[in-house]
Design a protein around this motif. Structure first.
Motif, PDB file in Angstrom:
ATOM      1  N   ARG A  81       0.942  -1.155   0.215  1.00 23.57           N
ATOM      2  CA  ARG A  81      -0.193  -0.137   0.251  1.00 23.57           C
ATOM      3  C   ARG A  81       1.206   1.451  -0.396  1.00 23.57           C
ATOM      4  N   ALA A  82       2.247   1.588   0.399  1.00 26.87           N
ATOM      5  CA  ALA A  82       2.683   2.840   0.985  1.00 26.87           C
ATOM      6  C   ALA A  82       3.566   2.594  -0.160  1.00 26.87           C
ATOM      7  N   ALA A  83       4.046   1.419  -0.934  1.00 26.06           N
ATOM      8  CA  ALA A  83       3.853   2.094  -2.548  1.00 26.06           C
ATOM      9  C   ALA A  83       3.541   2.375  -3.596  1.00 26.06           C
ATOM     10  N   VAL A  84       1.929   1.478  -3.080  1.00 26.80           N
ATOM     11  CA  VAL A  84       1.046   2.285  -4.882  1.00 26.80           C
ATOM     12  C   VAL A  84       0.765   3.760  -3.719  1.00 26.80           C
ATOM     13  N   ASP A  85       0.836   4.401  -3.151  1.00 24.32           N
ATOM     14  CA  ASP A  85       0.184   5.441  -2.661  1.00 24.32           C
ATOM     15  C   ASP A  85       1.375   5.839  -3.035  1.00 24.32           C
ATOM     16  N   ALA A  86       2.850   5.779  -2.914  1.00 21.93           N
ATOM     17  CA  ALA A  86       3.620   6.980  -3.327  1.00 21.93           C
ATOM     18  C   ALA A  86       3.706   6.771  -4.874  1.00 21.93           C
ATOM     19  N   ALA A  87       3.583   5.637  -5.642  1.00 19.89           N
ATOM     20  CA  ALA A  87       3.795   6.238  -6.732  1.00 19.89           C
ATOM     21  C   ALA A  87       2.286   6.538  -7.014  1.00 19.89           C
ATOM     22  N   GLN A  88       1.306   6.773  -6.813  1.00 23.77           N
ATOM     23  CA  GLN A  88      -0.169   7.110  -7.695  1.00 23.77           C
ATOM     24  C   GLN A  88       0.197   9.003  -7.349  1.00 23.77           C
ATOM     25  N   ALA A  89       0.951   9.009  -5.821  1.00 23.62           N
ATOM     26  CA  ALA A  89       1.088  10.820  -5.437  1.00 23.62           C
ATOM     27  C   ALA A  89       2.244  11.168  -6.421  1.00 23.62           C
ATOM     28  N   SER A  90       3.549  10.655  -6.544  1.00 22.68           N
ATOM     29  CA  SER A  90       4.698  11.072  -7.432  1.00 22.68           C
ATOM     30  C   SER A  90       4.019  11.797  -9.125  1.00 22.68           C
ATOM     31  N   GLU A  91       5.035  12.553  -9.758  1.00 20.66           N
ATOM     32  CA  GLU A  91       4.733  12.472 -11.249  1.00 20.66           C
ATOM     33  C   GLU A  91       4.600  11.868 -11.566  1.00 20.66           C
ATOM     34  N   ALA A  92       5.579  10.422 -11.635  1.00 15.52           N
ATOM     35  CA  ALA A  92       5.665  10.230 -13.041  1.00 15.52           C
ATOM     36  C   ALA A  92       4.621   8.548 -12.738  1.00 15.52           C
ATOM     37  N   GLY A  93       4.409   8.460 -11.611  1.00 20.17           N
ATOM     38  CA  GLY A  93       2.442   7.836 -11.137  1.00 20.17           C
ATOM     39  C   GLY A  93       3.374   6.419 -11.738  1.00 20.17           C
TER      40      GLY A  93
ATOM     41  N   GLY B 137      19.463   2.580  -3.509  1.00 22.42           N
ATOM     42  CA  GLY B 137      18.636   3.709  -3.086  1.00 22.42           C
ATOM     43  C   GLY B 137      18.904   4.796  -2.675  1.00 22.42           C
ATOM     44  N   ALA B 138      16.984   6.129  -2.542  1.00 16.78           N
ATOM     45  CA  ALA B 138      17.304   7.088  -2.736  1.00 16.78           C
ATOM     46  C   ALA B 138      16.308   7.335  -1.591  1.00 16.78           C
ATOM     47  N   SER B 139      15.735   8.426  -1.455  1.00 20.47           N
ATOM     48  CA  SER B 139      14.657   9.101  -0.262  1.00 20.47           C
ATOM     49  C   SER B 139      13.659   9.628  -1.423  1.00 20.47           C
ATOM     50  N   GLY B 140      12.919   9.570  -0.314  1.00 21.76           N
ATOM     51  CA  GLY B 140      11.633  10.007  -0.782  1.00 21.76           C
ATOM     52  C   GLY B 140      10.145  10.273  -0.037  1.00 21.76           C
ATOM     53  N   PRO B 141       9.301  10.571   0.113  1.00 20.30           N
ATOM     54  CA  PRO B 141       8.155  10.786   0.542  1.00 20.30           C
ATOM     55  C   PRO B 141       7.844   9.843   1.496  1.00 20.30           C
ATOM     56  N   GLY B 142       6.504   9.824   2.504  1.00 25.28           N
ATOM     57  CA  GLY B 142       6.484   8.568   2.733  1.00 25.28           C
ATOM     58  C   GLY B 142       6.845   7.391   3.162  1.00 25.28           C
ATOM     59  N   THR B 143       6.077   6.673   3.298  1.00 29.67           N
ATOM     60  CA  THR B 143       6.882   5.521   3.801  1.00 29.67           C
ATOM     61  C   THR B 143       7.389   4.117   3.162  1.00 29.67           C
ATOM     62  N   ALA B 144       7.044   4.444   2.400  1.00 29.08           N
ATOM     63  CA  ALA B 144       7.895   2.962   0.773  1.00 29.08           C
ATOM     64  C   ALA B 144       9.220   2.978   0.369  1.00 29.08           C
ATOM     65  N   LEU B 145       9.731   2.225  -0.095  1.00 25.49           N
ATOM     66  CA  LEU B 145      11.294   2.301   0.012  1.00 25.49           C
ATOM     67  C   LEU B 145      11.339   2.644  -2.024  1.00 25.49           C
ATOM     68  N   TRP B 146      12.716   3.723  -1.712  1.00 22.92           N
ATOM     69  CA  TRP B 146      12.683   4.416  -3.167  1.00 22.92           C
ATOM     70  C   TRP B 146      14.060   4.079  -3.879  1.00 22.92           C
ATOM     71  N   VAL B 147      14.201   4.248  -5.109  1.00 26.42           N
ATOM     72  CA  VAL B 147      15.357   3.844  -5.934  1.00 26.42           C
ATOM     73  C   VAL B 147      15.483   3.985  -6.913  1.00 26.42           C
ATOM     74  N   LEU B 148      16.464   4.376  -7.050  1.00 26.44           N
ATOM     75  CA  LEU B 148      16.831   5.001  -8.663  1.00 26.44           C
ATOM     76  C   LEU B 148      16.969   3.917  -9.962  1.00 26.44           C
ATOM     77  N   VAL B 149      16.142   3.989 -10.890  1.00 23.13           N
ATOM     78  CA  VAL B 149      16.396   2.652 -11.539  1.00 23.13           C
ATOM     79  C   VAL B 149      16.746   3.485 -13.412  1.00 23.13           C
ATOM     80  N   GLU B 150      17.067   2.415 -14.120  1.00 22.61           N
ATOM     81  CA  GLU B 150      17.731   3.383 -15.721  1.00 22.61           C
ATOM     82  C   GLU B 150      16.880   1.886 -16.679  1.00 22.61           C
ATOM     83  N   GLU B 151      16.024   2.538 -16.798  1.00 20.83           N
ATOM     84  CA  GLU B 151      14.487   2.160 -17.961  1.00 20.83           C
ATOM     85  C   GLU B 151      15.874   1.442 -19.377  1.00 20.83           C
ATOM     86  N   VAL B 152      15.252  -0.184 -19.648  1.00 18.40           N
ATOM     87  CA  VAL B 152      16.594  -0.760 -20.588  1.00 18.40           C
ATOM     88  C   VAL B 152      15.720  -0.677 -22.005  1.00 18.40           C
ATOM     89  N   ALA B 153      16.993   0.400 -22.545  1.00 15.83           N
ATOM     90  CA  ALA B 153      16.809   0.638 -24.195  1.00 15.83           C
ATOM     91  C   ALA B 153      16.428  -0.913 -24.748  1.00 15.83           C
TER      92      ALA B 153
END
Length: 776
Positions: A32-44, A91-107
């Protein structure tokens, strides 16, 4: 260089999400924390990554949240759609209790011809598998996919792939490599599916066939009941041979042959005589103990005690049986097979005169081994079919005696006693002795084939014991396949022990007497053995004891007290003695020599008489002599004539008509052991010197006087002891046979091995003066 994105991450154990997949995810606190964070983020977006126990994941799938809701059961769930494969960074920091990471899309790389070829091959395999499952809606979806990478990622829905394989697809960036993996996995699964489907189809077909056969048999039983072929209760258990064959414990080849015959029986009409023959054959096969064996006793001490308790002496046979048990026990301890196979059985022939215990020894051997015992009487058998069985084309065909003995025993490893094997005859119906060659050959009898059964029968674990009176009557080829154990008869001491320990208690028991009521002294038993019987065995001895017990029972019935039968009482119970020492009487005149011979009744004393009459010189032979003994007489006369000077013989005494006679002329006589006796008789006749009354001799002679070896030394020495002789001449080359002669016999006899017949003559004839005195 793709731009790094900062997104919340959610780790799931299952399912493994690949790009293009739409899956529900149960919402626990972390989800739930990860889904809420995703919905609240700009990228969704959020990252769905597999949870691993051994390492931190390096790849995941960027997914968007499609819908959040509740299941019918009340649990919260979010539906997410996988979009892009992404490489997980730090790893990265972000709002809420979710765990945030930095990712790179695979082309996604550009599509090549090889990629298109691999995609087409994979699509063909995938469609083939879907069509086998009749998943036509999914087939339409797959046909519309043109992107090779998207086609490969549809494998996330495949139930036949494991989570490990799906994670491998997630972590494989190159589309060609993913397609190659999927082609291999899908091809293997498709092949396995085809095999499983074939097996399932075969099982289904078999079940349908069994159900069909069951229904048809029920209908057949009803029809036969209406026709009156079954009883009122419809009991078909005796006639349902197919069920009996399938339920029986039979070897595979025997079962196949039996089922073939059952098929013939079911197809034959009730009026056909073949049906009765087939039923008889099936009954015989089903009654045989194909896979039944008894366990051998491995207690060597107990086995020896059983043999000693049943029989006195016979050490050679007892040793052979104990050795057989010892070998089997050792093979069992070493984990080696002791049932079946070539040469594992034992084949022995017990040869000896009647009454020495050959037949009864077979029962003792079976008891010592812990096996079943069967006796097969071969005396007078002339038809080969008695051994191998009759062919089934004959009316009244039956299996051979060997197969019937196995069925009677109820096991495949009994002790089979082939009684009187030397009395098997042969005529136009065949040679039974030749049929026994395969039965008694340890290297062949594991595949013995009876003409009636026409099936291989393993006889290699059967202990065959054969009995014979005359070894010479056994065909050489048959004798070569057996171990020869000779039972040459009993000494006087042996007879006394056997009578005291075995015969007398048995006859007392048969006459319903006790040892307190009737007692027979050792002196009386010894006199019976010496003066009332002159047999190698104890059969006549037992008859005389039975006669004495009957007379004793009669006296007890008349009111007599306890009876003691002593030596002086034997005349009243048995009559006068039948045998008295006659050697002194027979040799009281010159020209009579005492020889030793072997007959079917054992060893015996043979007197040879020589005389001369006026007339034309020549040789006359009487006494039912065979060709060999006739030649021995001619050789003896030629030797005496050519060596007359050395022997002290006047040649004029031999220039007359010589007559050699062997008394008991109604009894045929033959054999190569009378030469030295004939020479001695001729010299005695020619010189007028008597042959010593205490001397017996045996051996063949050559023209130059050499003494040749003979057989039956032990039996002849036993006969010499019974006849009261004290000195016996035997050939020098038979000296080794003295090792088998009982010690008490050698102590009672002066056995002299000789090489020259002249020495025998010199020692056997009485001195000249003594002869003259006796003649006067």
């Amino acid at each position: 260089m793709p731009e790094a994105l900062q997104v919340p991450v959610h780790f799931v154990a299952e399912p493994i999400v690949l790009p293009g997949m739409v899956v529900p995810i149960e919402l626990d606190d972390a989800a739930r924390a990860a889904v809420d964070a995703a919905q609240a983020s700009e990228a969704g977006k959020l990252l769905i990554a597999p949870r691993l126990d051994d390492r931190y994941p390096t790849y995941g799938v960027l997914a968007s949240v499609v819908q959040v809701g509740r299941l019918p059961g009340g649990g919260a769930v979010a539906v997410v759609r996988g979009e892009k494969r992404a490489h997980i960074g730090s790893g990265a920091s972000g709002p809420g209790t979710a765990l945030w990471v930095l990712v790179e899309e695979v082309a996604e790389p550009a599509t090549t011809d090889e990629t298109k070829t691999l995609a087409a091959e994979y699509k063909k395999l995938l469609l083939a598998m879907l069509q086998r499952r009749e998943a036509w809606q999914i087939v339409d979806v797959v046909n519309k996919i043109t992107d090779p990478s998207a086609l490969a990622d549809t494998a996330g829905y495949a139930s036949y792939l494991s989570d490990v394989q799906k994670r491998q697809l997630l972590e494989t960036e190159n589309v060609d490599e993913r397609l190659r993996l999927l082609i291999g996995w899908t091809g293997d699964h498709l092949a396995e599916t085809e095999v499983n489907d074939k097996i399932a189809e075969d099982v289904r077909t078999g079940m349908e066939k069994q159900q069909k056969e069951f229904l048809l048999r029920q209908q057949l039983a009803a029809i036969r009941k209406e026709l009156g072929e079954l009883d009122e209760n419809g009991d078909a258990s005796t006639d349902d041979y197919r069920a009996r064959v399938e339920a029986a414990d039979l070897p595979e080849k025997v079962r196949e042959a039996a089922l073939r015959e059952v098929g013939k029986l079911e197809r034959s009409s009730d009026q056909s005589p073949e049906g009765g023959w087939i039923r008889t054959w099936l009954d015989t096969v089903l009654d045989l103990p194909w896979n039944v064996t008894t366990e051998d006793s491995t207690d060597l001490k107990s086995a020896r005690e059983i043999l000693d308790a049943d029989h006195h002496g016979l050490e050679d046979v007892k040793d052979r049986i104990v050795e057989y048990l010892a070998v089997r026990a050792r093979r069992t301890q070493r984990g080696m097979s002791v049932v079946g196979g070539r040469g594992s059985g034992a084949v022995m022939v017990l040869a000896g005169p009647p009454g020495v215990g050959k037949t009864s020894l077979g029962e003792s051997v079976a008891r010592a081994l812990g096996r079943k015992f069967v006796r097969v009487a071969l005396g007078g058998v002339r038809d080969e079919a008695e051994i191998r069985g009759h062919r089934r084309t004959y009316v009244g065909a039956l299996p051979g005696r060997i197969v019937r003995a196995i069925g009677e025993a109820g096991s495949m490893n009994p002790v089979v006693l082939l009684d009187e094997i030397d009395k098997v005859g042969s005529d136009y119906r065949g040679d039974p002795a030749a049929a026994l060659l395969e039965v008694l050959d340890p290297a062949q009898n594991h595949t013995f084939r009876d003409h009636y059964l026409d099936l291989d029968l393993d006889l290699s674990d059967v202990v065959f014991l054969a009995t014979a009176n005359v070894i010479e009557n056994i065909p050489t080829a048959l004798l070569d396949r057996m171990e020869l154990v000779e039972l040459d008869g009993y000494t006087a001491d042996d007879k006394l022990a056997i009578a005291r320990d075995f015969l007398l208690p048995r006859q007392r028991d048969r006459a319903a007497l006790t040892a307190d009521e009737v007692t027979v002294t050792d002196a009386a038993l010894r006199k019976i053995a010496a003066d009332y019987t002159r047999e190698p065995g104890v059969r006549q001895f037992e008859r005389l004891l039975a006669k004495a017990m009957r007379k004793a029972t009669t006296k007890l019935a008349a009111g007599a007290g306890p009876i003691v039968i002593d030596e002086a009482d034997l005349v009243a119970y048995l009559g006068r003695p039948r045998f008295t020492p006659e050697s002194a009487e027979r040799t009281a005149v010159p020209g009579v020599a005492t020889g030793l011979a072997v007959t079917g009744m054992g060893g015996d004393v043979l007197y040879i008489e020589a005389g001369a009459t006026d007339g034309e010189p020549g040789l006359q032979l009487t006494g039912q002599l065979g060709d060999v003994m006739k030649e021995s007489a001619q050789i003896a006369l030629s030797y005496v004539r050519s060596h007359a000077g050395e022997l002290g013989v006047d040649t004029k005494a031999l220039d007359r008509r010589i007559h050699i006679h062997v008394p008991a002329g109604a009894v045929p006589k033959d054999g190569p052991s009378a030469g030295v006796t004939m020479v001695t008789a001729l010299v005695s006749m020619a010189t007028g010197r008597q042959v010593r009354a205490d001397v017996g001799m045996t051996g063949e002679v050559t023209l130059n006087g050499r003494v040749l070896p003979i057989g039956g030394v032990k039996q002849k020495l036993l006969a010499a002891q019974r006849a009261g002789l004290s000195t016996v001449f035997i050939p020098q080359r038979n000296e080794a046979d003295l090792d088998d002669v009982p010690a008490d016999v050698l102590e009672a006899l002066d056995v002299r091995p000789m090489t020259d017949v002249a020495e025998i003559v010199a020692q056997a004839l009485a001195p000249a003066d003594a002869a003259v005195t006796a003649a006067a």
